[in-house]
Scaffold this motif. Structure first.
Motif, PDB file in Angstrom:
ATOM      1  N   TYR A   1       0.830  -1.202   0.000  1.00 39.78           N
ATOM      2  CA  TYR A   1       0.000   0.000   0.000  1.00 39.78           C
ATOM      3  C   TYR A   1       0.871   1.261   0.000  1.00 39.78           C
ATOM      4  O   TYR A   1       0.743   2.127   0.878  1.00 39.78           O
ATOM      5  CB  TYR A   1      -0.926   0.018   1.231  1.00 39.78           C
ATOM      6  CG  TYR A   1      -1.778  -1.222   1.395  1.00 39.78           C
ATOM      7  CD1 TYR A   1      -2.578  -1.689   0.355  1.00 39.78           C
ATOM      8  CD2 TYR A   1      -1.786  -1.924   2.597  1.00 39.78           C
ATOM      9  CE1 TYR A   1      -3.365  -2.828   0.502  1.00 39.78           C
ATOM     10  CE2 TYR A   1      -2.566  -3.049   2.756  1.00 39.78           C
ATOM     11  CZ  TYR A   1      -3.341  -3.505   1.713  1.00 39.78           C
ATOM     12  OH  TYR A   1      -4.119  -4.631   1.865  1.00 39.78           O
TER      13      TYR A   1
ATOM     14  N   PRO B   1      -7.389  -4.704   1.661  1.00 38.77           N
ATOM     15  CA  PRO B   1      -7.613  -4.404   0.246  1.00 38.77           C
ATOM     16  C   PRO B   1      -6.649  -5.198  -0.641  1.00 38.77           C
ATOM     17  O   PRO B   1      -5.455  -5.298  -0.336  1.00 38.77           O
ATOM     18  CB  PRO B   1      -7.330  -2.906   0.166  1.00 38.77           C
ATOM     19  CG  PRO B   1      -7.601  -2.393   1.546  1.00 38.77           C
ATOM     20  CD  PRO B   1      -7.165  -3.490   2.467  1.00 38.77           C
TER      21      PRO B   1
ATOM     22  N   ALA C   1     -11.786  -9.534   1.249  1.00 35.09           N
ATOM     23  CA  ALA C   1     -12.238  -8.150   1.419  1.00 35.09           C
ATOM     24  C   ALA C   1     -13.465  -7.857   0.569  1.00 35.09           C
ATOM     25  O   ALA C   1     -14.207  -6.909   0.863  1.00 35.09           O
ATOM     26  CB  ALA C   1     -11.106  -7.185   1.065  1.00 35.09           C
ATOM     27  N   THR C   2     -13.695  -8.666  -0.468  1.00 38.54           N
ATOM     28  CA  THR C   2     -14.849  -8.449  -1.355  1.00 38.54           C
ATOM     29  C   THR C   2     -16.017  -9.364  -1.029  1.00 38.54           C
ATOM     30  O   THR C   2     -17.059  -9.270  -1.672  1.00 38.54           O
ATOM     31  CB  THR C   2     -14.440  -8.670  -2.821  1.00 38.54           C
ATOM     32  OG1 THR C   2     -14.119 -10.061  -3.029  1.00 38.54           O
ATOM     33  CG2 THR C   2     -13.219  -7.820  -3.178  1.00 38.54           C
TER      34      THR C   2
END
Length: 401
Positions: free
Chosen positions: A81, A306, A311-312
């Motif tokens: 990230y 993420p 996460a989805t």
């Protein structure tokens, strides 16, 4: 140049930071405290296993920016990230760990010589993971599995032993994937070093060999301690996580360890609130853990990362529910640990001394109990003690020759 470095996360991160420290010192640079102003360069080695570790990393970046000087961010959060860090300030330098030494103009040592403030030395034996559990960002940060040559590991341990260390902790991202087998590596360490104690860090359940259980339970130089992450006691949740075993497999594994020795400390990681974990699934986890003869639990609420499949997922669990489930299992962990400690009172073993004061010292047993002892000793000493009492959360012992 004056530099300061701080580290978040696992033992591998601690090892990585130590290599950078030793490289900079060898290059003639001077280290100072990270919390103080005045450094020319502040280095933050980040972790990204949870959203909390991400937040801790950003907090340290802001702290360093207030001190002035260059701010260099490396480690897992920087790898996966980087934008989240860069947006804190355009002056922050986000550098992957594999590029950090050359970026700083130094050469990483092939081995470390010690860990200031630590009575035990970490030795990285392996890196990377290719399991890609659906909740985990680490494979994206650490890459494919690789193993360090056993000769280099042995050489480093011999150096650490000469520097006064009595215990080394073998660490990695997934150490059970060590090429040639983790047990074979331990046999080589025992044969080619004189280090009194070898401890194994967390090892994934599906990589545990029967021979590993045997050497942990029987060899006096190998610490009687296994940390075996479970994550969930529900087969449905384990499947959703991408964990390649069942609750029954884990139950049998713990039974094997306990049959080999009643003295081995068995720890586990448990994740609560994974997407789709309803009350029935949590009940399966709680029931399994109630039954298992293990020593302690590290309990974590699920944290969406993420870039990971989980996460989805639909059916994300409410934060309040996750907190409540974590509380239940942490209470269970305290009961399990109390039971194990009481079973050890009256036993005799060595402690590695970690802290001292004028009339007492504390240390860690082979099976990972922290013991307070009246008397004198030096940090890193290996002292024979008898466990005499457990009260108020404190294990007490006496030196017994």
């Amino acid at each position: 140049m004056k530099f300061a470095i701080t580290t978040l996360g696992c033992k591998v991160n601690q090892y990585d930071s130590q290599r950078i420290k030793e490289a900079l010192r060898s290059g003639g640079h001077e280290e100072q405290s990270f919390t103080a102003p005045g450094a020319d360069c502040y280095i933050i080695n980040t972790c990204s296993v949870t959203h909390r570790s991400d937040a801790d990393g950003r907090k340290l970046v802001r702290q360093a920016l207030r001190h002035g000087g260059r701010v260099i961010v490396t480690g897992c959060q920087a790898a996966v990230y980087p934008g989240d860090i860069q947006e804190l300030s355009e002056t922050v330098e986000v550098i992957p760990y594999e590029d950090l030494a050359s970026y700083l103009g130094v050469v990483l040592p092939s081995a470390v010589t010690g860990f200031e403030g630590h009575s035990r030395a970490f030795v990285q034996v392996q890196g990377g993971c290719d399991n890609f559990c659906t909740y985990c960002i680490v494979p994206h940060a650490r890459g494919k599995p690789w193993s360090r040559p056993w000769e280099d590991i042995v050489s480093e341990i011999n150096m650490l032993s000469l520097c006064g260390y009595k215990e080394v902790v073998l660490c990695g991202i997934n150490i059970g994937l060590f090429e040639g087998g983790l047990t074979a590596l331990i046999h080589r360490i025992l044969a080619h070093t004189s280090i009194p104690r070898v401890r194994i860090s967390s090892v994934e359940p599906w990589t545990v060999e029967d021979e590993l259980i045997e050497i942990v339970s029987q060899d006096p130089r190998v610490c009687k301690h296994l940390h075996l992450p479970l994550q969930s006691g529900s087969d449905r949740i384990l499947s959703g996580m991408g964990r390649p075993y069942t609750a029954g497999y884990y139950r049998d594994l713990v039974s094997k360890v306990r049959s080999a020795s009643v003295d081995v400390a068995i720890g586990s990681d448990i994740m609560v609130g994974f997407p789709g974990e309803d009350q029935s699934c949590f009940g399966e986890t709680n029931s399994l853990l109630q039954d298992l003869d293990i020593t302690y639990l590290h309990v974590f609420p699920y944290s969406a990362r993420p870039g990971t499949p989980a996460a989805t997922y639909a059916s994300q669990v409410d934060a309040a529910v996750k907190r409540d489930r974590a509380r239940i299992l942490r209470d269970l962990s305290r009961k399990k640990r109390d039971t194990f400690i009481r079973s050890q009172v009256g036993s005799t073993g060595d402690v590695i001394v970690t802290n001292t004061n004028s009339d007492s010292f504390s240390g860690i047993t082979s099976n990972y109990l922290r013991v307070q002892v009246t008397g004198s000793a030096a940090v890193n000493d290996l002292v024979r003690i008898c466990l005499v009492d457990y009260a108020g959360g404190v294990v007490t012992g006496r030196a017994c020759g």
